[in-house]
Design a protein around this motif. Sequence first.
Motif, PDB file in Angstrom:
ATOM      1  N   ALA A  75     -45.074   6.976 -15.827  1.00 57.07           N
ATOM      2  CA  ALA A  75     -44.196   5.648 -16.311  1.00 57.07           C
ATOM      3  C   ALA A  75     -43.890   5.814 -18.074  1.00 57.07           C
ATOM      4  CB  ALA A  75     -44.981   4.489 -16.118  1.00 57.07           C
ATOM      5  N   ASP A  76     -43.023   5.451 -18.177  1.00 61.30           N
ATOM      6  CA  ASP A  76     -42.610   5.319 -19.599  1.00 61.30           C
ATOM      7  C   ASP A  76     -43.468   4.369 -20.303  1.00 61.30           C
ATOM      8  OD1 ASP A  76     -40.749   3.836 -22.002  1.00 61.30           O
ATOM      9  OD2 ASP A  76     -40.110   6.053 -21.548  1.00 61.30           O
ATOM     10  N   PRO A  77     -43.943   4.698 -21.584  1.00 59.55           N
ATOM     11  CA  PRO A  77     -44.972   3.863 -22.366  1.00 59.55           C
ATOM     12  C   PRO A  77     -44.451   2.695 -22.983  1.00 59.55           C
ATOM     13  CG  PRO A  77     -44.286   5.983 -23.712  1.00 59.55           C
ATOM     14  CD  PRO A  77     -43.758   6.025 -22.232  1.00 59.55           C
ATOM     15  N   GLY A  78     -43.184   2.667 -22.807  1.00 57.16           N
ATOM     16  CA  GLY A  78     -42.600   1.522 -23.549  1.00 57.16           C
ATOM     17  C   GLY A  78     -42.551   0.067 -22.785  1.00 57.16           C
ATOM     18  N   GLU A  79     -42.216  -0.931 -23.235  1.00 60.51           N
ATOM     19  CA  GLU A  79     -42.537  -2.378 -22.527  1.00 60.51           C
ATOM     20  C   GLU A  79     -41.990  -2.381 -21.124  1.00 60.51           C
ATOM     21  OE1 GLU A  79     -41.434  -7.096 -23.208  1.00 60.51           O
ATOM     22  OE2 GLU A  79     -40.976  -5.430 -24.703  1.00 60.51           O
ATOM     23  N   HIS A  80     -40.828  -1.872 -20.715  1.00 63.89           N
ATOM     24  CA  HIS A  80     -40.265  -1.705 -19.388  1.00 63.89           C
ATOM     25  C   HIS A  80     -41.323  -1.098 -18.642  1.00 63.89           C
ATOM     26  CE1 HIS A  80     -37.262  -1.817 -16.031  1.00 63.89           C
ATOM     27  NE2 HIS A  80     -37.505  -0.511 -16.195  1.00 63.89           N
ATOM     28  N   ALA A 124     -36.228   7.301  -6.538  1.00 57.71           N
ATOM     29  CA  ALA A 124     -36.034   5.571  -6.830  1.00 57.71           C
ATOM     30  C   ALA A 124     -37.182   4.966  -7.574  1.00 57.71           C
ATOM     31  CB  ALA A 124     -35.526   4.972  -5.749  1.00 57.71           C
ATOM     32  N   ALA A 125     -38.295   5.126  -7.169  1.00 62.07           N
ATOM     33  CA  ALA A 125     -39.367   4.383  -7.854  1.00 62.07           C
ATOM     34  C   ALA A 125     -39.555   4.910  -9.252  1.00 62.07           C
ATOM     35  CB  ALA A 125     -40.686   4.696  -6.930  1.00 62.07           C
ATOM     36  N   LEU A 129     -39.636   3.130 -12.925  1.00 62.81           N
ATOM     37  CA  LEU A 129     -40.711   3.061 -13.745  1.00 62.81           C
ATOM     38  C   LEU A 129     -40.394   3.850 -15.214  1.00 62.81           C
ATOM     39  CD1 LEU A 129     -42.510   2.997 -10.860  1.00 62.81           C
ATOM     40  CD2 LEU A 129     -44.339   3.080 -12.474  1.00 62.81           C
ATOM     41  N   GLY A 130     -39.419   4.362 -15.193  1.00 59.49           N
ATOM     42  CA  GLY A 130     -38.951   5.467 -16.197  1.00 59.49           C
ATOM     43  C   GLY A 130     -39.835   6.532 -16.417  1.00 59.49           C
TER      44      GLY A 130
END
Length: 335
Positions: A75-80, A124-125, A129-130
Amino acid sequence: MGGAEMGREAARPKVVALGGGHGLHVMLSALVRLPVDITAVVTVADDGGSSGRLRHEMPGIVPPGDLRMALTALADPGEHGALWRTTFQHRFRGDGALAGHPVGNLVLVGLSKVLGDPVAALDAAGALLGARGRVLPMACQPLDIVAKVAGLDEDPSAVRRIRGQVAVASTPGRVRSVTLDPPDAAACPDAVKAVEEADLLTLGPGSWFTSVLPHLMLPDLAGAILGSRAHRLVVLNLAAQMGETEGFSPEQHLDVLSDHAPALRIDSVLADRASVALPQRLATAAARLGARLDLHDIAIPGTARHDPAGLAASLAAVLALGGPAVVAGRSGDES
């Protein structure tokens, strides 16, 4: 490094991590620190906990638990991305029908039903999650692990067949070998293609008989692994696993690989320096598979857990990416 060349400037190295569960999660947590293209190929034989319940209630569904863990590691470490990672890992409590189910498992099953394809559901998932990489099932149908286990009867030479990942992982006997049911299941085509195009393939760390070996038991996937021009790296566990590999030395893990896939050749074996009591014996076992032994400091001191930063530095060395300088510049999330 051996296998496909890693000195390309135009394209990032393609790394395929094969495994499942917590072992694959830590490998992916290390890989996201590096400038590489990541594909996780995940076992689909989990029959315990939430995944086991979902398999029972919806026959034919690919068990989502290990797939969810791989997605959250990427998953992307950013807030989203952090919000969706936390949400996917959130496990319902209480006594109701949802108790014990992580949100991500339900989302993956729902997406699979809506899209009619577990690969499309994972993509898609991953977009949600980026994800900094792709997660694929080793097969698009659920599989079962069947093991031959000794030491369960008064006769020490008697061998019984044990079925199911949970039963094999927790057996008080000694696992001799494992197979998959059905034995001729088709591998996920996208997973096979990823292996064929990889620059680096990683096997381990993880539960040896139930997360690592299954990739070598699926004919199409095993054929791609054996025929790959990629550098093949085995990452050993820090300790034997109770039940599954209890009493195993590091070199016995390699011998088991060879027993299950005699044609398998490995380029390098990575192990934690402090976890290997007899380095020369392990080096000899690695050489039998055609591999060199690399001993690095890849454990969190005082624990039996891999350090994602240390593991990333070792992987960077294999990929000739500049080692610690690269790792420091891309500090991904720790598992």
